[in-house]
Write a protein that holds these residues in place. Structure first.
Motif, mmCIF file in Angstrom:
data_model
loop_
_atom_site.group_PDB
_atom_site.id
_atom_site.type_symbol
_atom_site.label_atom_id
_atom_site.label_comp_id
_atom_site.label_asym_id
_atom_site.label_seq_id
_atom_site.Cartn_x
_atom_site.Cartn_y
_atom_site.Cartn_z
ATOM 1 N N GLN A 8 -5.472 1.042 10.641
ATOM 2 C CA GLN A 8 -4.008 0.913 10.606
ATOM 3 C C GLN A 8 -3.543 0.650 9.180
ATOM 4 O O GLN A 8 -2.609 1.294 8.680
ATOM 5 N N THR A 9 -4.213 -0.297 8.539
ATOM 6 C CA THR A 9 -3.850 -0.662 7.168
ATOM 7 C C THR A 9 -4.035 0.519 6.233
ATOM 8 O O THR A 9 -3.145 0.844 5.436
ATOM 9 N N LEU A 12 -1.395 3.369 6.834
ATOM 10 C CA LEU A 12 -0.064 2.982 6.343
ATOM 11 C C LEU A 12 -0.031 2.917 4.818
ATOM 12 O O LEU A 12 0.939 3.358 4.189
ATOM 13 N N SER A 16 2.286 5.177 2.399
ATOM 14 C CA SER A 16 3.182 4.517 1.448
ATOM 15 C C SER A 16 2.875 4.968 0.029
ATOM 16 O O SER A 16 3.777 5.144 -0.790
ATOM 17 N N LEU A 53 6.604 1.170 4.656
ATOM 18 C CA LEU A 53 5.231 1.363 5.130
ATOM 19 C C LEU A 53 4.270 0.335 4.531
ATOM 20 O O LEU A 53 3.360 -0.148 5.199
ATOM 21 N N GLN A 54 4.486 0.004 3.267
ATOM 22 C CA GLN A 54 3.569 -0.884 2.556
ATOM 23 C C GLN A 54 3.625 -2.312 3.078
ATOM 24 O O GLN A 54 2.590 -2.958 3.235
ATOM 25 N N ALA A 57 1.821 -2.592 6.345
ATOM 26 C CA ALA A 57 0.392 -2.361 6.088
ATOM 27 C C ALA A 57 -0.272 -3.640 5.596
ATOM 28 O O ALA A 57 -1.341 -4.025 6.080
#
Length: 115
Positions: A8-9, A12, A16, A53-54, A57
């Motif tokens: 996920q991280t 994202l 980003s 997004l960041q 994340a």
């Protein structure tokens, strides 16, 4: 089915980083004939999507990763996004120095993620 936190991280952060790379550098190609403040405004507009997004994340990643691990992960992703951007979008030659930089970052990954 939920993706693992690392995935996920990473996804994202990759998305980003695409936005941020365009915000930081695309104006050199697309807006070079415009005043700098127009390029800055356009870049800020693009960067808004990067932050959307960041921030999630990093919040997701912080649940299982240290800040150092998040930062090194970001740097790996940055290089992985930047090199194709430079070669394909900015039409600059691929350099062997990108490989050496990647190997240095790989060393950083090893030291930050080792147990």
């Amino acid at each position: 089915m939920t993706l693992p936190v690392l995935w996920q991280t990473g996804l994202l952060l990759a998305a980003s980083n695409v936005f941020m790379t365009f915000a930081w550098y695309a104006h050199l190609k697309n807006l070079s004939d415009r005043p700098w403040w127009i390029a800055a405004l356009v870049s800020w507009g693009i960067a808004l999507f990067e932050y959307m997004l960041q921030v999630p994340a990093n919040r997701i990643g912080a649940s299982e990763l240290s800040l150092a691990q998040l930062k090194i992960m970001q740097e790996v992703i940055t290089l992985a996004i930047f090199v194709p951007f430079v070669v394909f979008y900015m039409q600059q030659p691929l350099k062997l120095d990108y490989l050496w930089a990647a190997l240095c970052i790989l060393g950083a990954v090893y030291f930050i993620f080792r147990s």
